[in-house]
Every structure is written in C-alpha cells, then in structure tokens.
Write an enzyme that holds these catalytic residues in place. Structure first.
Site, PDB file in Angstrom:
ATOM      1  CG  ASP A  66      21.608  -0.809 -10.488  1.00 39.14           C
ATOM      2  OD1 ASP A  66      21.310  -0.546 -11.667  1.00 39.14           O
ATOM      3  OD2 ASP A  66      20.834  -0.578  -9.523  1.00 39.14           O
ATOM      4  CB  THR A  97      16.252  11.133 -15.593  1.00 35.11           C
ATOM      5  OG1 THR A  97      16.107  10.638 -16.945  1.00 35.11           O
ATOM      6  CG2 THR A  97      17.717  11.264 -15.263  1.00 35.11           C
ATOM      7  CG  ASN A 121      12.830  10.632 -26.527  1.00 35.42           C
ATOM      8  OD1 ASN A 121      13.114   9.898 -27.481  1.00 35.42           O
ATOM      9  ND2 ASN A 121      13.266  10.395 -25.315  1.00 35.42           N
ATOM     10  CG  ASN A 139      -1.977   7.194 -33.064  1.00 32.43           C
ATOM     11  OD1 ASN A 139      -1.901   6.349 -33.963  1.00 32.43           O
ATOM     12  ND2 ASN A 139      -1.338   7.071 -31.919  1.00 32.43           N
ATOM     13  CB  CYS A 190      -2.313  26.385 -48.745  1.00 33.58           C
ATOM     14  SG  CYS A 190      -2.529  26.755 -50.491  1.00 33.58           S
ATOM     15  CE  LYS A 245      -7.546  27.318 -49.225  1.00 30.09           C
ATOM     16  NZ  LYS A 245      -7.991  25.964 -49.423  1.00 30.09           N
ATOM     17  CE  LYS A 258       6.169  29.782 -50.325  1.00 30.32           C
ATOM     18  NZ  LYS A 258       6.111  28.340 -50.360  1.00 30.32           N
ATOM     19  NE  ARG A 273      -4.351  34.615 -51.491  1.00 34.70           N
ATOM     20  CZ  ARG A 273      -4.620  33.599 -52.305  1.00 34.70           C
ATOM     21  NH1 ARG A 273      -5.855  33.141 -52.416  1.00 34.70           N
ATOM     22  NH2 ARG A 273      -3.666  33.038 -53.010  1.00 34.70           N
TER      23      ARG A 273
END
Ligand SMILES: NC(=O)c1ccc[n+]([C@@H]2O[C@H](COP(=O)([O-])OP(=O)(O)OC[C@H]3O[C@@H](n4cnc5c(N)ncnc54)[C@H](O)[C@@H]3O)[C@@H](O)[C@H]2O)c1
Length: 438
Positions: free
Chosen positions: A30, A86, A214, A225, A268, A271, A324, A331
C-alpha cells in the site's frame, strides 16, 4: 501460492488475511504507511467483524508481510491481486489515478521478471479499462506483451462491508474474465475450492457484470423504498407487502423479466404503472425511479425506430405484432407503436403474426388496433414467406422456433434481420442478423 496484494483497504486487507489463513504466502502493498505499520503489527486497518483476530493470526503465522516496494512484491510472487480504490471523480467517471500509477509500477517491475506473472484486477472497473487503459500502460512500462510474458485479467469482488470475511468465504459466484487458459487455471487453483460456481468470460463482460450487480442492488433497494413511501401514504404495511412480494419465486425473485429484449407493453404493466404514479401524485409522494420506467420503455421503442430508419430501407416486414409471443393481445403492444411510427415515416410495412386473426379480434383489443393501425388488414399476411418476399428488412419480435426455421430457409442474403428476441440459430442464417435494441 505466493501472492501479492496491492491496496490494503476493505477488499485488499480482508483478502490478505483470508489468503494467509488459508496457507498462502502473502505480501501486502500500500502507499499508506500507517496501514502497513498496523498490519505489520498484527492490527487491522479496517473495522470488520472477525478482522482483529484474523490479522493477528496472519501476522503470527509468518505467512504475511507488508511492503511499499512493488518490484519486491512482483519478483517474489506469481500472482498479484489489485484492490486499489476507484472512487468517483467530480464528473461521475471513475477516478483511475491509483490504477494508472500502480499499472506503471507493475509494468516496471515486470521488466526484470522472467517467470510468468498473473495480474488480477479486483477493483471495480468500467468495461474496457483493463484492455484499453491498463494493458497499454503495463506493456509500455515492461516492454513485454500481455498474454505472452504476463497475463492481465479481471475477477470482480463481491464482498460486502460488515460481512466481508463471510462473503469472501462464500461469494455468490466466482467470475473470471480472461483471454487465456493460464490465468484461469491459476485462479481456479486459488479460488476453485469456494462453495460457489466458477464462471469464465471475457474481460469486458466480467467488468460489466460487477457494475450491473451493484446497479441491480441499488435498484432493488430503491424499489423497496419507493414501495414503502407509497404504502406509508396509503396506510399499508410496506414490510408485509415486500415480504409477500418476495414469496413469489416464479415471477418476482427469479430470472423472469430479466432477459434483454424489446419494450414491455400489453394490457397490464403500462396501465398499472400509470395508476400507481397517479396515486402517488394524489398523496404527494415522489417516486422518481418508478416514474422513470415508462419514459425508459419509450426510449427503447425510439431506439428501435431510429435503428430501422438508419438502414435506409423502406420495405419493412414485421414478424410478430402482439405484445408478446403466444397471444393475440395487441393492446399497448410496443410492436404496434413501432409499426405506427414506421408508417408515419413513410415505410411500407407487411406483418405476420400467427395469433392475430383480424376477424376474431373483439372488444378493447379490436378498438385498440382500429385506432392505431386502421389499415392493418392491408398489411397482414397469412404466410410468413410472403412477408419475407415483400421486405428488405425483417424485424423479428416473435420467439417461435417454427417461425425461425421458416425464416432461416426463406431469407435472402441481401436482406437484413433485426432481432428483438435473440434468435438462437442466427449465426447459421444466410443473411445478416443484428440486434434491434442492443
Ligand atoms: N468496499 C467494498 O465493500 C468493495 C466490495 C467490492 C469491490 N470493491 C471495489 O474494490 C476496490 C477497493 O475498494 P476498498 O473499499 O477496499 O478501497 P479502500 O479505499 O478502502 O482501499 C484502497 C487502498 O488502496 C491503496 N492505494 C492507493 N493507491 C495505491 C497504489 N498505487 N499502490 C498500492 N495501494 C494503493 C489506498 O491507500 C487504500 O489503502 C474499489 O474499486 C471498490 O469499488 C469494494
């Protein structure tokens, strides 16, 4: 194994102590003298459960030493783990100054080393950093070539502060991004015993996976939250709601909805998101993340439109129209929006969808398509080969192996296929197949 570790913060110091515990000879390097002195005295520079005893035991074992001399650390080890910081620069970019400086020092140290050396970056790095930024620095400073005299690779670190030793011993997985077998085998010898899967990939993908993990964690916390804020304003217990949400391991806590592809739509999701955001507005609750979902979805469609326009071709075939595969529900289908916008830009469209039979459409579904594509009857073909015959560009949003087989046998070499579903056999098709949104 003889291992040098550069950067003795949370990641580096925990790795140093754990590797010494596991019987390896380790040298910690270090630029911070205080950290070196603490570790040399058997004391931990980071506050982490279990580290006081682990560093003391590592120091007492005689297998751990510290140094500020990069040359000494490289010369006396066969593998280096880089764990320097970093942090964010002022503009949000990664501040790579520690990485730049260390890469030059590692390169200079490699100049004098004859035996092969593996340098593993464990610091979190943006995709391309190892190959485009670090490799030239190390090659210049050493006068040697990556992949010949030394090996650069990337292995993201997944430990979390607060439980770092436990996470070191039981990571979610090991991912090694490398360009050769030798560094993979060295890392398998070092970490292959851990109780998790060992995956190998490209250096860039490994760099990207770490950032994505992350980002995904941040997204999950924010979702919980935002949900809690809305629940609070509605008098609903957010813990009960999130607890129940997590009990669904089929659609919620699963791989479902995590495959890249086209925009979402249908009757779904859009909306219900709109209703949620309206409710939040009524209760003065700000939900910026959920509020950003529909704009992000629209951006995905806009990107598709731009990419089709950029081909310069005017005859476009749509394979798939409903929102799909396997349904005739049109719709809020993002493919209908794509069709609408391409027609508006003067493209000539033809459409195939085996589930969409105009004579059988009813109610809201019928009203939606009449409003958005009033001339749909003139565009629809009953046979996918007719769409192929009439088009220069084909957009595939239908994930149907039978349709893929017909397309593979009927497309012409000069045609371009724009893929929204990641066609599995695309590399064997006679024409160019490219992703439409990626
Ligand atoms: N902290 C975490 O939980 C965690 C988890 C996974 C990945 N990461 C990533 O790992 C990297 C390190 O994170 P950290 O929290 O351990 O950082 P940190 O800031 O705690 O430690 C970095 C260390 O690198 C040293 N350093 C700087 N320049 C150096 C050089 N030229 N040579 C040797 N050492 C040098 C610093 O003095 C410092 O001790 C970051 O990229 C981070 O994003 C962190």
């Amino acid at each position: 194994m003889n291992i040098s570790i550069f950067g003795l913060g949370y990641v580096g110091c925990v790795s140093l102590a754990c590797l010494a515990r596991d019987g390896h000879e380790v040298i910690g390097v270090d630029v911070d003298r205080t950290k070196l002195e603490l570790i040399a005295a058997g004391k931990t520079p980071v506050v982490e459960e279990g580290m006081v005893d682990l560093v003391a035991a590592a120091a007492a074992s005689g297998r751990m030493r510290v140094s500020d001399d990069v040359r000494d650390a490289v010369a006396n080890t066969e593998i280096s783990l880089v764990c320097v910081g970093t942090p964010s620069a002022a503009n949000g970019n990664q501040d790579l100054s520690a990485i730049h400086r260390l890469s030059a020092d590692l390169g200079a140290a490699l100049k004098d080393k004859a035996s092969p050396h593996v340098i593993v970056f464990r610091s979190t790095l943006a995709p391309g950093t190892v190959e485009d930024v670090i490799r030239p620095i190390v090659e210049d400073a050493s006068g040697k070539r990556d992949g010949e005299h030394f090996h650069l690779c990337f292995q993201p670190e997944f430990l979390r502060e607060g439980s770092s030793i436990r996470d070191y011993d039981k990571p979610p997985f090991t991912i090694v991004g490398a360009n050769a077998d030798y560094p993979v085998e060295v890392l398998r010898a070092l970490f292959g015993h851990l109780p998790c899967a060992f995956h190998t990939t490209s250096v860039r993908a490994a760099e990207m996976v770490k950032l994505c993990c992350n980002n995904f964690h941040a997204l999950k916390i924010t979702f919980a939250n935002e949900t809690a804020r809305l629940c609070g304003s509605l008098g609903v217990d957010p813990f009960e709601v999130m607890d129940l949400l997590c009990k669904d391991t089929q659609l919620n806590i699963s791989k479902a909805y995590l495959k890249p592809g086209y925009a979402f739509g249908g009757s779904c999701l859009p909306k219900d998101l709109r209703a949620t955001l309206y409710m939040a507005k009524q209760h003065d609750v700000e939900l910026p993340m959920l509020g950003g979902v529909l704009p992000s979805n629209r951006e995905h469609v806009a990107r598709a439109v731009d990419k089709v326009l950029a081909t310069g071709k005017r005859r476009i075939g749509l394979i798939g129209l409903s929102f799909k595969t396997g349904t005739d529900d049109l719709r809020e289908s993002p493919t209908v929006t794509l069709a609408e916008q391409l027609i508006g830009k003067g493209m000539r469209l033809s459409v195939y969808d085996p589930e969409v039979h105009l004579s059988r459409l009813l109610g809201a579904n019928k009203r939606f398509i009449e409003q958005h594509l009033p001339h749909i009857g003139e565009l629809i073909c009953a046979d996918v080969r007719d769409v192929v015959a009439k088009s220069d560009v084909l957009i595939v949003s239908l994930a149907d192996p039978k349709v893929f087989d017909v397309l593979r046998d009927s497309v012409r070499p000069e045609q371009l296929v724009l893929d929204l579903v990641r066609i599995p056999s695309a590399s064997s098709w006679p024409c160019n197949v490219a992703g439409l949104c990626w």
